[in-house]
Scaffold this motif. Structure first.
Motif, PDB file in Angstrom:
ATOM      1  N   VAL A 378      19.777  10.890 -11.332  1.00 43.76           N
ATOM      2  CA  VAL A 378      19.455  10.262 -10.032  1.00 43.76           C
ATOM      3  C   VAL A 378      20.754   9.763  -9.393  1.00 43.76           C
ATOM      4  N   ALA A 379      20.894   9.994  -8.079  1.00 48.90           N
ATOM      5  CA  ALA A 379      22.106   9.567  -7.365  1.00 48.90           C
ATOM      6  C   ALA A 379      21.701   9.008  -5.999  1.00 48.90           C
ATOM      7  N   ALA A 380      22.675   8.371  -5.331  1.00 50.20           N
ATOM      8  CA  ALA A 380      22.399   7.823  -3.988  1.00 50.20           C
ATOM      9  C   ALA A 380      23.584   8.089  -3.067  1.00 50.20           C
ATOM     10  N   ILE A 381      23.260   8.378  -1.821  1.00 52.92           N
ATOM     11  CA  ILE A 381      24.295   8.549  -0.782  1.00 52.92           C
ATOM     12  C   ILE A 381      24.001   7.524   0.313  1.00 52.92           C
ATOM     13  N   ARG A 406      25.442   6.704  -9.868  1.00 54.18           N
ATOM     14  CA  ARG A 406      26.262   7.558  -8.991  1.00 54.18           C
ATOM     15  C   ARG A 406      25.932   7.261  -7.528  1.00 54.18           C
ATOM     16  N   LEU A 407      26.810   6.475  -6.902  1.00 54.16           N
ATOM     17  CA  LEU A 407      26.640   6.181  -5.477  1.00 54.16           C
ATOM     18  C   LEU A 407      27.855   6.707  -4.728  1.00 54.16           C
ATOM     19  N   ALA A 408      27.650   7.358  -3.585  1.00 52.69           N
ATOM     20  CA  ALA A 408      28.775   7.869  -2.805  1.00 52.69           C
ATOM     21  C   ALA A 408      28.571   7.549  -1.336  1.00 52.69           C
ATOM     22  N   VAL A 409      29.704   7.391  -0.627  1.00 56.73           N
ATOM     23  CA  VAL A 409      29.684   7.066   0.806  1.00 56.73           C
ATOM     24  C   VAL A 409      30.393   8.204   1.547  1.00 56.73           C
ATOM     25  N   VAL A 462      18.561   9.342  -3.402  1.00 63.35           N
ATOM     26  CA  VAL A 462      18.204   8.383  -2.347  1.00 63.35           C
ATOM     27  C   VAL A 462      19.271   8.498  -1.264  1.00 63.35           C
ATOM     28  N   VAL A 463      18.838   8.669  -0.024  1.00 66.19           N
ATOM     29  CA  VAL A 463      19.791   8.810   1.088  1.00 66.19           C
ATOM     30  C   VAL A 463      19.507   7.690   2.083  1.00 66.19           C
ATOM     31  N   VAL A 464      20.526   6.862   2.364  1.00 69.32           N
ATOM     32  CA  VAL A 464      20.325   5.746   3.296  1.00 69.32           C
ATOM     33  C   VAL A 464      21.228   5.939   4.517  1.00 69.32           C
ATOM     34  N   GLY A 465      20.605   6.222   5.657  1.00 68.35           N
ATOM     35  CA  GLY A 465      21.324   6.266   6.928  1.00 68.35           C
ATOM     36  C   GLY A 465      22.154   7.504   7.182  1.00 68.35           C
ATOM     37  N   GLU A 466      21.888   8.601   6.517  1.00 72.05           N
ATOM     38  CA  GLU A 466      22.642   9.838   6.757  1.00 72.05           C
ATOM     39  C   GLU A 466      21.685  11.012   6.881  1.00 72.05           C
ATOM     40  N   VAL A 487      14.396   8.967   1.601  1.00 73.26           N
ATOM     41  CA  VAL A 487      15.306   8.826   2.744  1.00 73.26           C
ATOM     42  C   VAL A 487      14.933   7.598   3.564  1.00 73.26           C
ATOM     43  N   LEU A 488      15.950   6.826   3.943  1.00 68.91           N
ATOM     44  CA  LEU A 488      15.777   5.740   4.917  1.00 68.91           C
ATOM     45  C   LEU A 488      16.636   6.110   6.114  1.00 68.91           C
TER      46      LEU A 488
END
Ligand code: SF4
Ligand code: SF4
Ligand code: FES
Length: 603
Positions: A378-381, A406-409, A462-466, A487-488
């Motif tokens: 599981v990862a988040a962007i 694993r979080l990436a911007v 999980v994708v927040v704001g992209e 997705v948010l």
């Protein structure tokens, strides 16, 4: 949505008038006649200078000054200013408005309108306050009969060839000709001849329209193009009453800051096309906020009417943008309306799902994916366009409680940094994400996650704001491999369409929060609009998701989250949400060398 505990944003001063002090009755006339003691006692807001109380009937004594200071009397008020300060600026410091057209802080002094004429003792002629430097012991009168007579004459002169089309002029309500005529004019004209006519609604540039009949030839716009944008498109052509502002053949007004010419124009001669006839300015509510168009974070007033942004104008901040903003930032609110908004939650296989059902499903999907595939699956962007509070909750809920390691911007870069304000980094809060430990924007880290999605190693995202399909080289088939895509976002997008769970979040102007600009300055964004449908700030959605992972803290407002950040993250220690005020504050140890302030002089 505005936080319930955060007070209504206070209305800012009118835009385009950074140099107008709050109106205070000048004392040169009746107060002076009543004696200097009355004059000293009368005005509210005048600076109190110790040791200057005069004997009855005597002129007020001037205070002692330091080596770099000058003391003078303006309308019987002792004023101490730094050497080199002009009479107009000294009066401003004392809360006395000297009316002016051509003077504008941050640009050279032209001294051509003569509206700022004042009487200075021992000088036989009236002097222009904008170009006369304050001298020790000077005695200045800004509002006696002689000065008022001349001002009325200048108003009458400026209006000789003016078309008087206030009812159809977008500047009406914030036009200096209008307000000065009311305050200083005679209210009639003796000019009975035919007026000189000029082109009206002339397309002088991509975003600015010119009405030459309204122009008073103050040259502010010309000086702006010469000195600030340094693009030199404008000049004054011809002489006398045929003088006209214009461009050179084949060189329209088309620089990245052209909207500032409409800001500095004291009348309705230059107007910003996107705002023309959108709303009368007295209906607008100006909310002090920050532009989110790039990493500079220019201070702005967001003007709204009927829950829609109609205009953004620069707000003075000497440390960030001085008096200016770029055209792209000025129109950046367009993104709010250029794509369909995402208003109701989506849960695959569950039509008409509520937000609560969407959060339940999201939590279950994250748990199940981690259980079957391990934590690494599981990862988040997370977008760097989100607020500091959103980032903090992403780290706290996704990183700590849901166990996503694993979080990436993603970075968003375009063009180059320029000589004035524009930054190549088009994300407004990359510094904030970095300071909170989400990491600096990195296309490499995003690419690694997406490669692992393509190879099947990452099964939950999980994708927040992209919108991931907006990033270069991402194929829809990659996202289709995911077993859990949550997705948010504020807009409908191809990523939202592919989500197993999608929840609507707020767009620009719809949430309270803070961002850290490239200089390491924390600044507040204020809510100016009601969000559509069921959209909520991302931090609140993440908080509610966190409740499904055992979160007990309340986190009721953006303020509560920021104050926790200040308590827990050393870089923010000593700051409070409220103390950031309208101008923000530097974050400890985060200042970028050589970027302490924007170019330009703040007078
Ligand atoms: S267009 Fe406006 S800013 Fe330019 S000279 Fe005329 S009045 Fe001044
Ligand atoms: S320079 Fe950046 S922050 Fe300033 S107005 Fe332009 S886009 Fe907005
Ligand atoms: S403001 Fe002083 S001459 Fe125009």
């Amino acid at each position: 949505m505005s936080d319930p505990q955060t007070p209504e944003p206070r209305l800012s001063p009118p835009p385009h008038q950074p140099n107008v002090p709050s109106p205070v009755a000048s004392t040169g006339g009746p107060a002076a006649a009543a004696g200097p003691a009355a004059a000293l006692a009368a005005p509210a807001g005048a600076p109190v200078v110790p040791g200057t109380a005069p004997a009855p009937g005597a002129a007020p004594a001037l205070p002692q000054t330091g080596p770099d200071e000058v003391a003078l009397l303006i309308d019987d008020r002792p004023v101490v200013v730094r050497k080199g300060t002009t009479v107009l600026q000294a009066a401003e410091k004392a809360g006395i408005l000297v009316p002016h057209y051509c003077y504008y802080p941050g640009m050279s002094i032209a001294g051509n309108c003569r509206m700022c004429l004042v009487e200075i003792e021992k000088m036989p002629k009236l002097q222009i306050g904008c170009a006369t430097v304050a001298a020790p012991g000077m005695v200045v009168r800004t509002n006696n009969e002689r000065v008022r007579g001349v001002r009325a004459g200048i108003q009458e002169f400026l209006l000789i060839n003016h078309p008087l089309d206030c009812p159809i002029c977008d500047q009406a309500g914030e036009c200096r000709l209008q307000s000065y005529e009311k305050d200083y004019g005679r209210g009639f004209s003796r000019f009975a001849e035919e007026k000189v006519h000029f082109p009206k609604r002339y397309d002088i540039g991509r975003s600015v329209l010119f009405d030459a009949e309204r122009c008073i030839k103050c040259t502010r716009c010309i000086r702006f193009c010469d000195e600030v944008s340094q693009s030199h498109e404008l000049a004054l052509f011809s002489r006398g009453d045929h003088a006209i502002v214009g461009t050179f053949p084949g060189r329209p007004l088309d620089n990245p800051y052209s909207g500032c010419t409409a800001d500095v124009c004291p009348v309705g001669a230059l107007t910003w096309k996107p705002f023309r006839f959108k709303a009368r300015v007295w209906f607008l509510k100006n909310v002090p906020s920050v532009c989110a168009g790039c990493a500079r974070g220019c201070n702005v007033n967001v003007a709204t009417f009927r829950n829609r942004i109609h205009r953004m104008t620069p707000r003075v901040n000497a440390e960030v943008n001085t008096y200016w903003m770029c055209d792209a930032g000025r129109q950046s609110y367009d993104t709010l309306y250029s794509r369909p908004r995402f208003e109701r939650p989506i849960v695959r296989g569950l039509p008409d799902a509520t937000v609560e059902q969407a959060l339940d499903r999201a939590a279950a999907l994250l748990r199940d994916t981690a259980k079957t595939g391990g934590k690494e699956s599981v990862a988040a962007i997370v977008s760097a366009r989100l607020s500091l509070e959103d980032h903090y909750m992403a780290k706290r809920i996704l990183g700590e409680l849901a166990g996503i390691t694993r979080l990436a911007v993603p970075p968003h870069e375009e063009g180059e940094d320029d000589h004035l304000l524009i930054r190549r980094d088009k994300t407004p809060n990359a510094r904030g994400a970095e300071l909170l430990g989400l990491g600096a924007p990195s296309s490499g880290r995003v690419r690694e996650i997406l490669d692992d999605v393509a190879s099947g190693r990452v099964k939950g995202l999980v994708v927040v704001g992209e919108d991931l399909l907006d990033l270069a080289g991402v194929a829809p088939a990659t996202l289709d491999r995911l077993e859990a895509l949550i997705v948010l976002d504020a807009w409908k997008s191809p990523t939202v369409e592919r989500a197993h769970v999608a929840i609507p979040s707020c767009g620009y102007g719809e949430f309270e929060g803070t961002m850290v600009n490239f200089q390491g300055r924390a600044q507040r964004l204020r809510a100016a609009l009601r969000p559509p449908g069921e959209a909520d700030p991302a931090w609140r959605i993440l908080r509610d998701l966190g409740r499904r992972f055992g979160l007990t803290s309340e986190y009721a407002t953006a303020q509560a989250i920021f104050d926790e950040i200040a308590a827990k993250v050393p870089a923010f220690s000593g700051l409070t949400f409220r103390a950031l005020g309208d101008l923000g504050a530097p974050v400890r140890g985060a200042a970028v060398p050589g970027a302490a302030g924007a170019p330009g002089t703040v007078a």
